[in-house]
Design a protein around this motif. Sequence first.
Motif, short mmCIF file in Angstrom:
data_model
loop_
_atom_site.label_atom_id
_atom_site.label_comp_id
_atom_site.label_asym_id
_atom_site.label_seq_id
_atom_site.Cartn_x
_atom_site.Cartn_y
_atom_site.Cartn_z
N ALA A 243 -46.85 22.32 -87.74
CA ALA A 243 -45.61 21.69 -87.28
C ALA A 243 -44.74 22.70 -86.54
O ALA A 243 -44.12 22.37 -85.52
N SER A 244 -44.70 23.93 -87.06
CA SER A 244 -43.94 24.99 -86.39
C SER A 244 -44.50 25.26 -85.00
O SER A 244 -43.74 25.36 -84.02
N GLN A 245 -45.81 25.34 -84.88
CA GLN A 245 -46.43 25.59 -83.58
C GLN A 245 -46.14 24.45 -82.61
O GLN A 245 -45.87 24.68 -81.42
N GLU A 246 -46.18 23.23 -83.08
CA GLU A 246 -45.93 22.09 -82.21
C GLU A 246 -44.48 22.04 -81.77
O GLU A 246 -44.17 21.71 -80.61
N ALA A 247 -43.56 22.38 -82.69
CA ALA A 247 -42.14 22.42 -82.33
C ALA A 247 -41.87 23.50 -81.28
O ALA A 247 -41.11 23.29 -80.33
N LYS A 248 -42.50 24.65 -81.43
CA LYS A 248 -42.35 25.72 -80.44
C LYS A 248 -42.84 25.27 -79.06
O LYS A 248 -42.20 25.54 -78.04
N ALA A 249 -43.99 24.63 -79.05
CA ALA A 249 -44.53 24.15 -77.77
C ALA A 249 -43.57 23.17 -77.11
O ALA A 249 -43.37 23.19 -75.89
N LEU A 250 -42.96 22.32 -77.91
CA LEU A 250 -42.00 21.34 -77.39
C LEU A 250 -40.75 22.04 -76.86
O LEU A 250 -40.28 21.74 -75.75
N LEU A 251 -40.22 23.00 -77.62
CA LEU A 251 -39.02 23.71 -77.21
C LEU A 251 -39.27 24.59 -75.99
O LEU A 251 -38.36 24.87 -75.21
N LYS A 252 -40.50 25.03 -75.82
CA LYS A 252 -40.82 25.84 -74.65
C LYS A 252 -40.90 25.01 -73.38
O LYS A 252 -40.53 25.47 -72.29
N SER A 253 -41.35 23.77 -73.50
CA SER A 253 -41.63 22.98 -72.30
C SER A 253 -40.59 21.90 -72.00
O SER A 253 -40.49 21.44 -70.86
N SER A 254 -39.83 21.49 -72.99
CA SER A 254 -38.97 20.31 -72.83
C SER A 254 -37.49 20.68 -72.87
O SER A 254 -36.97 21.11 -73.91
N ASP A 255 -36.78 20.46 -71.76
CA ASP A 255 -35.33 20.64 -71.77
C ASP A 255 -34.66 19.55 -72.60
O ASP A 255 -33.61 19.77 -73.22
N GLU A 256 -35.27 18.37 -72.62
CA GLU A 256 -34.71 17.26 -73.41
C GLU A 256 -34.67 17.59 -74.89
O GLU A 256 -33.73 17.22 -75.60
N ALA A 257 -35.68 18.33 -75.37
CA ALA A 257 -35.70 18.74 -76.78
C ALA A 257 -34.52 19.64 -77.09
O ALA A 257 -33.95 19.59 -78.19
N TRP A 258 -34.12 20.46 -76.13
CA TRP A 258 -32.96 21.33 -76.33
C TRP A 258 -31.66 20.54 -76.28
O TRP A 258 -30.71 20.86 -77.01
N ASP A 259 -31.60 19.55 -75.44
CA ASP A 259 -30.40 18.71 -75.40
C ASP A 259 -30.14 18.07 -76.76
O ASP A 259 -28.99 17.91 -77.17
N ALA A 260 -31.22 17.75 -77.47
CA ALA A 260 -31.08 17.09 -78.77
C ALA A 260 -30.47 18.01 -79.82
O ALA A 260 -29.76 17.55 -80.72
N ILE A 261 -30.77 19.31 -79.74
CA ILE A 261 -30.27 20.23 -80.76
C ILE A 261 -29.02 20.99 -80.31
O ILE A 261 -28.39 21.69 -81.11
N ARG A 262 -28.63 20.81 -79.06
CA ARG A 262 -27.47 21.55 -78.55
C ARG A 262 -26.21 21.39 -79.42
O ARG A 262 -25.50 22.38 -79.65
N PRO A 263 -25.91 20.20 -79.93
CA PRO A 263 -24.69 20.06 -80.75
C PRO A 263 -24.69 20.93 -82.00
O PRO A 263 -23.62 21.19 -82.57
#
Length: 331
Positions: A243-263
């Motif tokens: 799960a950690s590896q998959e989350a890293k891959a998502l955070l590396k490639s997806s700006d939308e994933a960062w928008d979700a955690i920005r708050p």
Amino acid sequence: MDFRTIGRAAGVALVFATLPTTLCAQDLPEVKLGLLKFGTVNWEAQTIVDRGLDRKHGFQLEIVTYGGDDATKIAMQAGEIEITTGDWLFASRQRAEGSPLTFVPFSSSIGAIMVPCNSDIKSLSDLKGKTLGIAGGPLDKSWLMLQALAEGEYDFSLTDETEQVFGAPPLLAEKLRQGELDAGLNYWHYNARLEADGYCQIVSAQEAARELGAEGDISAVGYILNEDWANAHREVAKGFVAASQEAKALLKSSDEAWDAIRPTMNIDTDAEFEALRRRFREGIPERPVVAEEKDTEAVYRYLARVGGEKLVGPATEMAEGTFWSELKHGS
């Protein structure tokens, strides 16, 4: 080994397809992850929970927040949590002293020396006679490694030829902004915020690690697992890594994933956000674990020599099993 494939058996997929989400969560084993309340690991952990990556990989993640490092360590020793964060120095020392803790790399983002971009300090050698703020104390691994780089590449002693000021990371960052320090050695996320305010990095502890024999980046921080728990719940522990590896891959490639955690990131400006995201992505480990472990062992030997028992405990060599052995299968 590709940990993203762990826990995807057809039977598990069938359960997820046919049962309500709430019932699935109740049936899954719970993993408690102890984190500092505002630590950067929270960004990945929250992504795991929000995207359902824990349930996808066969467990339910509970994030338990604490006010300080000591509190997380006490909780780990008391068995209140299964996983926390720390570095390989901590894991090795605990193993040498009889506690079966083991390390899973999380990030190679590491301490670096920052100065105002218009400063006359352009390299490590320019620090002679300057005031240097240092986060983490006299035994901080980045500080010790940079001393080796100064001696090996520039033939001068950082301890003898600079004035050092030790202090808490946020205080030192503010002192640098106020001009009370000529330069500051701080943790990566404080440095990323400084970058957004017009400060530049002159040298990283990763460069110092290469002076000590590393051939690539080594992790500065990782997940700390109780190995007895990990061995007894091997598929759950492997699922957490997946799960950690998959989350890293998502955070590396997806700006939308960062928008979700920005708050949740406690940031004030777009420039801060972009600097933190860039530095986080740069720190995602991508090397084979066996290669990183070998390089870390070389750095450890130097740190053990200069830091002594106060830093590493009784282990002059990195304790066997410091890196979780399961990570190296097939690597």
